[in-house]
Design a protein around this motif. Structure first.
Motif, short mmCIF file in Angstrom:
data_model
loop_
_atom_site.label_atom_id
_atom_site.label_comp_id
_atom_site.label_asym_id
_atom_site.label_seq_id
_atom_site.Cartn_x
_atom_site.Cartn_y
_atom_site.Cartn_z
N VAL A 152 0.64 -1.11 -0.12
CA VAL A 152 0.04 -0.33 0.23
C VAL A 152 0.92 1.30 -0.03
CG1 VAL A 152 -1.85 -0.99 1.31
CG2 VAL A 152 -0.21 0.03 2.34
N GLY A 153 2.09 1.47 -0.72
CA GLY A 153 3.59 1.94 -0.42
C GLY A 153 3.82 2.40 0.88
N THR B 59 -11.11 5.95 8.53
CA THR B 59 -9.70 5.59 7.88
C THR B 59 -9.20 4.78 8.90
OG1 THR B 59 -8.50 7.07 7.78
CG2 THR B 59 -11.14 6.98 6.89
N VAL B 60 -8.07 3.67 7.92
CA VAL B 60 -7.25 2.82 8.96
C VAL B 60 -5.55 3.38 7.24
CG1 VAL B 60 -6.32 1.32 9.28
CG2 VAL B 60 -8.50 1.57 9.46
N ASP B 61 -4.37 4.26 7.89
CA ASP B 61 -3.82 3.91 6.85
C ASP B 61 -3.67 5.23 5.57
OD1 ASP B 61 -2.13 2.73 8.91
OD2 ASP B 61 -1.38 1.36 7.50
N SER B 62 -4.66 5.73 6.13
CA SER B 62 -5.27 7.01 4.92
C SER B 62 -6.54 5.86 3.59
CB SER B 62 -4.21 7.28 4.06
OG SER B 62 -3.57 7.04 3.02
N LEU B 63 -6.93 4.92 3.55
CA LEU B 63 -7.70 4.09 2.85
C LEU B 63 -8.37 3.83 3.77
CD1 LEU B 63 -4.88 1.05 2.58
CD2 LEU B 63 -5.09 3.17 1.53
N ASP B 64 -10.31 4.18 2.85
CA ASP B 64 -11.22 4.13 3.35
C ASP B 64 -11.86 2.95 3.42
OD1 ASP B 64 -12.95 3.13 0.75
OD2 ASP B 64 -12.70 5.55 0.37
N VAL C 105 -7.19 7.49 16.52
CA VAL C 105 -6.70 7.78 14.89
C VAL C 105 -6.42 7.29 13.71
CG1 VAL C 105 -6.46 10.65 16.09
CG2 VAL C 105 -4.78 8.93 15.37
N ASP C 106 -6.34 8.10 12.19
CA ASP C 106 -5.41 7.51 10.89
C ASP C 106 -4.31 7.75 11.75
OD1 ASP C 106 -4.17 7.04 8.68
OD2 ASP C 106 -6.52 6.87 7.90
N GLY C 107 -3.43 6.98 12.06
CA GLY C 107 -1.95 6.74 11.75
C GLY C 107 -1.30 7.44 10.77
N VAL C 108 -1.66 7.94 9.18
CA VAL C 108 -1.29 8.52 8.48
C VAL C 108 -1.48 9.73 8.34
CG1 VAL C 108 -0.91 8.74 5.58
CG2 VAL C 108 -0.52 6.16 7.12
N THR C 109 -2.87 9.99 8.02
CA THR C 109 -3.09 11.48 8.13
C THR C 109 -3.28 12.31 9.12
OG1 THR C 109 -5.74 10.95 8.69
CG2 THR C 109 -4.71 10.71 6.20
N ALA C 110 -3.35 11.44 10.76
CA ALA C 110 -3.20 11.74 12.58
C ALA C 110 -4.84 12.62 12.37
CB ALA C 110 -2.66 12.46 12.44
N LEU C 111 -5.83 11.92 12.00
CA LEU C 111 -7.52 12.72 12.09
C LEU C 111 -8.30 11.91 12.33
CD1 LEU C 111 -7.19 15.35 8.83
CD2 LEU C 111 -7.83 15.51 11.51
#
Length: 301
Positions: free
Chosen positions: A22-23, A280-285, A270-276
Motif C-alpha cells: 500500500v505504499g 479510515t485506516v492508514d489513509s485508506l477508506d 486516529v488514522d496513523g497517516v492522516t493523523a485525524l
C-alpha cells in the motif's frame, strides 16, 4: 494433495492477500517473512489449551487529537471477538496513552469483558509479566505495536522518538515462556527484529533508524496490520473446523465498521497517516479495507 498440504496452500494464499503493498515499500520484508501466517496460526491451533495475550496500540502524538491509531486495536478487537466466541481465553495489553482506544475497540466488538491490562508510563513491566504467567498465557501476539529500535528507543515512521508516550511493551512480549507472534507493516513494530535490520534499512524510509530490534518466534508482515489480524482469523478457520463458525462470523465488514466507529468516537482513535479522527485506516477508506476483508472471507468460504 493431502489435507495438510491443502491447508498450507490455502493459508499461503490468505497470506499473499494480506501482504498487498500500500505504499510502504515492504515487498522484500513480506518475502523474507513468507510462511509466517502458517507458522503462527499452526502454533495456536495445535496448542492443547491456548490462551492468547494481544499487545497493541500505537500512539500518534502529532494527531488531532493525540491518540492511538486505528490500525492495530481495531483488528485486534475483531480477532479477540473470534477467539472468545471459539472458547479460547484471551486478553489485551497496552499502555496508558492507548488505553481509551483499546477499551473502546473491545466495547465496539461486543467483548468489553475481555481483560484489558494497562501499564502506566514509567512503570515496571514485571508485574504484568507475572500476571500473564499466572493467567496461563501461551501465546503473546503483538499487532501494530511500536517496538524498541537498536538504540533502545521506540520510533515512528518519521524517525521521531515517541518514548515519552510509549511504554516498552517489548519487555512483556519477551518476558514469559509463551510463544511470541507478531504482525506489523513497516519495520518499526514489535517482532520485526526477526528480519535483518539491513533489509529494513534497504527498503523502508528511515529504516536503519526505526527498525525494531525485538524479534518474534513467528512474524507476519502485512500491507496493513489489521489485514494481518483478519488473515490470522481466516487461517485459524482453515486449521480448526471446530473454531470455524466463530472465525467466519467475525470476518464481517459490518462488525469491523462498528468497531472502528466506536473506537473513533469513544476512544478516540486516529488514522496513523492522516493523523485525524476519521473512519479510515492508514489513509485508506472503508471500501478499500472491506474489499480486502470480503476477499479473505471468500477464500475460506
Amino acid at each position: 494433495m493431502d489435507a495438510a498440504t491443502s491447508q498450507r496452500a490455502l493459508i499461503d494464499r490468505i497470506e499473499a492477500l494480506v501482504q498487498e503493498e500500500v505504499g510502504r515499500n515492504i515487498s522484500h520484508l513480506c518475502a523474507a517473512a513468507a510462511g509466517g501466517l502458517w507458522a503462527m496460526a499452526s502454533s495456536i491451533a495445535v496448542a492443547p489449551a491456548p490462551l492468547v495475550g494481544v499487545i497493541t496500540g500505537f500512539y500518534v502524538p502529532r494527531a488531532s487529537p493525540p491518540a492511538a491509531e486505528t490500525d492495530g486495536p481495531i483488528g485486534a478487537a475483531l480477532l479477540l471477538r473470534a477467539l472468545s466466541a471459539a472458547g479460547i481465553p484471551c486478553r489485551m495489553a497496552t499502555d496508558e496513552p492507548c488505553r481509551a482506544t483499546c477499551a473502546a475497540s473491545l466495547v465496539g466488538a461486543g467483548i468489553g469483558d475481555v481483560p484489558l491490562d494497562v501499564v502506566a508510563l514509567g512503570a515496571p513491566l514485571a508485574p504484568l509479566v507475572a500476571a500473564w504467567t499466572a493467567a496461563g498465557v501461551t501465546h503473546a501476539l503483538s499487532i501494530e505495536r511500536c517496538g524498541l529500535a537498536a538504540d533502545g528507543r521506540p520510533r515512528n515512521l518519521r524517525g521521531a522518538d515517541i518514548g515519552a508516550f510509549t511504554a516498552p511493551m517489548d519487555e512483556l512480549f519477551l518476558g514469559g515462556s509463551w510463544r511470541t507472534l507478531a504482525i506489523g507493516d513497516s519495520g518499526n513494530e514489535i517482532g520485526m527484529g526477526a528480519l535483518p535490520r539491513a533489509l529494513i534499512a534497504q527498503d523502508v524510509a528511515h529504516g536503519d533508524l526505526i527498525a525494531c530490534a525485538t524479534a518474534a518466534d513467528h512474524l507476519l508482515v502485512a500491507g496493513v496490520s489489521n489485514w494481518g489480524a483478519w488473515g490470522l482469523i481466516a487461517a485459524l478457520a482453515v486449521l480448526r473446523p471446530d473454531w470455524r463458525a466463530a472465525m467466519v462470523e467475525a470476518l464481517d465488514p459490518a462488525r469491523d465498521r462498528a468497531i472502528l466507529e466506536h473506537a473513533v468516537s469513544h476512544g478516540p482513535a486516529v488514522d496513523g497517516v492522516t493523523a485525524l479522527a476519521e473512519l479510515t485506516v492508514d489513509s485508506l477508506d472503508m471500501s478499500r479495507h472491506h474489499a480486502k476483508l470480503d476477499a479473505i472471507r471468500a477464500l475460506i468460504a
